[in-house]
Design an enzyme around this catalytic site. Structure first.
Site, PDB file in Angstrom:
ATOM      1  N   HIS A 191       1.355 -31.261 -13.548  1.00  0.00           N
ATOM      2  CA  HIS A 191       1.040 -30.031 -12.828  1.00  0.00           C
ATOM      3  C   HIS A 191       0.416 -28.956 -13.704  1.00  0.00           C
ATOM      4  O   HIS A 191      -0.329 -28.118 -13.236  1.00  0.00           O
ATOM      5  CB  HIS A 191       2.252 -29.575 -12.022  1.00  0.00           C
ATOM      6  CG  HIS A 191       2.507 -30.537 -10.916  1.00  0.00           C
ATOM      7  ND1 HIS A 191       3.337 -31.615 -11.077  1.00  0.00           N
ATOM      8  CD2 HIS A 191       1.933 -30.670  -9.704  1.00  0.00           C
ATOM      9  CE1 HIS A 191       3.295 -32.348  -9.974  1.00  0.00           C
ATOM     10  NE2 HIS A 191       2.459 -31.794  -9.128  1.00  0.00           N
ATOM     11  N   GLU A 433       1.189 -41.030  -0.145  1.00  0.00           N
ATOM     12  CA  GLU A 433       1.228 -41.052  -1.605  1.00  0.00           C
ATOM     13  C   GLU A 433       2.275 -42.023  -2.143  1.00  0.00           C
ATOM     14  O   GLU A 433       2.589 -42.010  -3.314  1.00  0.00           O
ATOM     15  CB  GLU A 433       1.411 -39.649  -2.186  1.00  0.00           C
ATOM     16  CG  GLU A 433       2.508 -38.834  -1.576  1.00  0.00           C
ATOM     17  CD  GLU A 433       2.532 -37.386  -2.098  1.00  0.00           C
ATOM     18  OE1 GLU A 433       1.845 -37.068  -3.066  1.00  0.00           O
ATOM     19  OE2 GLU A 433       3.271 -36.588  -1.501  1.00  0.00           O
ATOM     20  N   ASP A 457       0.144 -39.254  -6.938  1.00  0.00           N
ATOM     21  CA  ASP A 457       1.418 -39.959  -6.822  1.00  0.00           C
ATOM     22  C   ASP A 457       1.217 -41.420  -6.448  1.00  0.00           C
ATOM     23  O   ASP A 457       1.936 -42.290  -6.926  1.00  0.00           O
ATOM     24  CB  ASP A 457       2.319 -39.263  -5.798  1.00  0.00           C
ATOM     25  CG  ASP A 457       3.053 -38.097  -6.431  1.00  0.00           C
ATOM     26  OD1 ASP A 457       3.573 -38.269  -7.547  1.00  0.00           O
ATOM     27  OD2 ASP A 457       3.083 -37.003  -5.839  1.00  0.00           O
ATOM     28  N   CYS A 504      -6.797 -36.060  -1.351  1.00  0.00           N
ATOM     29  CA  CYS A 504      -6.621 -34.785  -2.044  1.00  0.00           C
ATOM     30  C   CYS A 504      -6.037 -34.932  -3.449  1.00  0.00           C
ATOM     31  O   CYS A 504      -5.634 -33.954  -4.052  1.00  0.00           O
ATOM     32  CB  CYS A 504      -5.781 -33.830  -1.211  1.00  0.00           C
ATOM     33  SG  CYS A 504      -4.106 -34.418  -0.942  1.00  0.00           S
TER      34      CYS A 504
HETATM   35  C1  PEP Z   1      -0.995 -36.224  -5.070  1.00  0.00           C
HETATM   36  O1  PEP Z   1       0.088 -36.729  -5.341  1.00  0.00           O
HETATM   37  O2  PEP Z   1      -2.091 -36.838  -5.166  1.00  0.00           O
HETATM   38  C2  PEP Z   1      -1.079 -34.826  -4.616  1.00  0.00           C
HETATM   39  C3  PEP Z   1      -2.216 -34.321  -4.212  1.00  0.00           C
HETATM   40  O3  PEP Z   1       0.056 -34.069  -4.679  1.00  0.00           O
HETATM   41  P1  PEP Z   1       0.643 -33.440  -6.040  1.00  0.00           P
HETATM   42  O4  PEP Z   1      -0.391 -33.639  -7.116  1.00  0.00           O
HETATM   43  O5  PEP Z   1       0.921 -32.020  -5.768  1.00  0.00           O
HETATM   44  O6  PEP Z   1       1.867 -34.270  -6.243  1.00  0.00           O
HETATM   45 MG    MG Z   2       1.923 -35.742  -4.746  1.00  0.00          MG
END
Ligand code: PEP
Ligand code: MG
Length: 580
Positions: A191, A433, A457, A504
């Site tokens: 993150h 995911e 994920d 995404c």
């Molecule tokens: C993902 O897992 O691809 C996603 C977009 O969510 P995050 O990166 O916030 O886990």
């Molecule tokens: Mg995710």
């Protein structure tokens, strides 16, 4: 001059003085003081112990009220540890006799105690090490209180060097003055990397022991494109990187020119480019970069930015701000995705051995219904103000989806009873995911209005690779054929059911994958705002036919290296043709 290679987390080049943050484990550098400074350091220690004791006592009372006396016991144990007179005496002795700073002395003593607990065979006592670590962090936060506040108000541009940057810390940073991030640990989709990309600043992660090589104040170069960090560079190296930095800036400006052009392929198929945001006010930046809406609003960052769970009104205000900034464009609000590397102090101690497989995300929400309902109320109220859609993350079973939808329904009934305006026909979607959700995509498609593939994920769970662990980062690749097959499965299922499908994960903003994803049938991609111009440039240079040929070829490979090499060559070819 020291050159280190890590993992590129956000592109661009930055040159500036290093500011070393205390590590999450608070590996405080050995700092000695003069004898005359000792009494002041003891006072700092006492104040920190008292403030921590007070904090824990408040937490205990709150826990007893909300969760019962038994849960509150954990805090009683913490209070006892802090009040332990031998602890204060040992740390004071280190300050007075060894002339250690309060922070360093405290860490030394706590490490000693942790070693003792670790060595005992009793599993219950072994577990208590976590409590000691927790206390160590809490007290250190108070000892270093002033130093921590400083990061919110910096007087000059700096490069942040840290062991790790927790999302909550990243959010407190004075963004005006942060040139770049460099961290010892982390992966491309951790993150911190996502935040760096959101802020549009260069970042390199997985640099092992960079914090041991940089003490702060010296010049460092961050080459986010190649994952390189140079500390104490010589004049020639600085000049070389200055030229690269200026070129990168020029290219970024050039790409801005493409902002108002439509995102369509040469054979006139529209590819909707949306933006991922972490905070409501990033919506403006997203639209400025040419986004046609917000494809993923990571609401957990609102939670991470504060010590306590935000109230319904605080959440509502934030969501409404995003909707207003979006000026009629769609905003997909993802319900809070806490857990794993996104933790709040108020979530209490984490007991999961494998947090990524534990009580995270929607699972956490479904077990904390009061908090979840408050959250959904805020989303539904904001939905009355614009084109809002709600999305549930980390779905693994249909039952979970149904429980989430039932909770949403309950909240609607409550709102109706309370006479509060909200949107009843809000479109409901899920993140795909987990491999389970991908494989059952056709069943999920019958129960949702849209799906969004979270490849960050999905890659981690398909390949069994922790997305934030630099030691296995070499295995983490969204273009692994196994992941690609799952993506294809989801897109086909969604298209067949005529359910909108988006992607995404970070891969959506990576130019290398653009033609492949379009070729697999995706017509929506959601990414960090800064990635939109370059992806749009590729969309505008290619055709669906070409993308489909790329996808057909790629899906025949069974090794990720082949996929990568082919995509790399193909993109180079496209760029060459387009320039010609
Ligand atoms: C993902 O897992 O691809 C996603 C977009 O969510 P995050 O990166 O916030 O886990
Ligand atoms: Mg995710």
């Amino acid at each position: 001059m020291i050159t280190k290679k890590g993992i590129s987390a956000s592109p661009g080049v930055a040159i500036g003085p290093a500011l070393v943050l205390d590590t999450e484990e608070y590996r405080i550098p050995r700092r000695t003081i003069t004898a005359a400074e000792a009494p002041a350091q003891v006072r700092v220690l006492d104040a920190a112990l008292e403030a921590s004791r007070q904090e824990i006592s408040d937490l205990r009372e709150a826990a007893a009220r909300k969760l019962g006396e038994q849960t509150a016991d954990i805090f009683r144990f913490h209070e006892a540890l802090i009040a332990d007179k031998t602890l204060r005496a040992a740390v004071t002795a280190l300050i007075e006799q060894q002339h250690y700073s309060a922070a360093y002395a405290f860490v030394q003593e706590m490490s000693k105690r942790q070693r003792v607990f670790r060595a005992v065979p009793d599993p219950y006592l072994k577990e208590r090490v976590r409590d000691l670590v927790d206390i160590e962090k809490r007290v250190l936060r108070h000892i270093l209180g002033r130093a921590r506040e400083d990061i919110t108000k910096l007087s000059e541009p700096v490069v942040i060097v840290a062991h790790d940057i927790m999302p909550s810390t990243a959010l407190q940073l004075d963004r005006e003055h942060i040139l770049a991030f460099a961290t010892n640990v982390g992966g491309q989709t951790s993150h911190t990397a996502i935040i760096a990309r959101g802020l549009g600043i260069p970042a390199v992660v997985a640099l092992n022991d960079l914090t041991a090589d940089v003490s702060g104040g010296e010049t460092v170069i961050i080459d986010g494109m190649h994952g390189i960090v140079v500390a104490n560079p010589d004049a020639e190296t600085v000049a070389r990187y200055e030229a690269q930095r200026d070129q990168h800036k020029r290219q970024t400006l050039e790409l801005r020119g493409i902002r108002d052009l439509p995102s369509v392929t040469r054979d006139k198929t529209a590819i909707r480019l949306l933006s991922n945001i972490e905070l409501a006010d990033e919506t403006r930046n997203a639209l400025d970069s040419g986004a046609e809406g917000v494809g993923l609003y990571r609401t957990e960052f609102l939670f991470l930015a504060s010590e306590r769970v935000p109230t319904e009104d605080q959440q509502y205000e934030a969501f409404r701000a995003a909707v207003r900034h979006a000026r009629g464009k769609s905003v997909v609000i993802r319900t809070v995705d806490l857990g794993a590397d996104k933790l709040m102090a108020s979530m209490g101690p984490q007991h999961d051995q494998n947090p990524d497989l534990g009580l995270r995300s929607l699972r956490f929400c479904l077990q904390h219904l009061d908090m979840f309902k408050t959250h959904l109320r805020a989303i539904l109220r904001a939905a009355a103000e614009g084109d809002v859609r709600v999305m549930f993350p980390m779905i693994t079973t249909l039952l979970e989806l149904r429980q989430a939808k039932a909770t949403l329904n309950d909240v609607m009934e409550d709102l109706e009873e309370d006479g509060v305006p909200f949107r009843r026909d809000i479109p409901i979607g899920i993140m795909v995911e987990t491999p389970a959700a991908a494989l059952l995509a056709s069943s999920f498609a019958k129960e949702v209005a849209f799906m969004s593939i979270g490849t960050n994920d999905l890659t981690q769970y398909t390949l069994a690779v922790d997305r934030a662990n630099e030691r296995v980062a070499y295995l983490y690749s969204p273009h692994n054929p196994a992941v690609l097959k799952l993506i294809r499965e989801v897109v086909q299922a969604a298209n067949k059911a005529q359910v909108a499908v988006n992607l995404c994960g970070e891969m959506a903003g990576e130019p290398l994958y653009c033609e492949l994803l379009v070729g697999l049938g995706l017509r929506q991609l959601s990414m960090a705002p800064k990635d939109i111009p370059e992806v749009k440039r590729i969309v505008r240079s290619t055709t669906i036919k070409r993308c489909e040929a790329v996808a057909r070829k790629v899906m025949r490979f069974d090794g990720e290296r082949q996929v990568h090499n082919f995509l790399h060559k193909s993109l180079e070819e496209l760029r060459r043709e387009h320039r010609a």
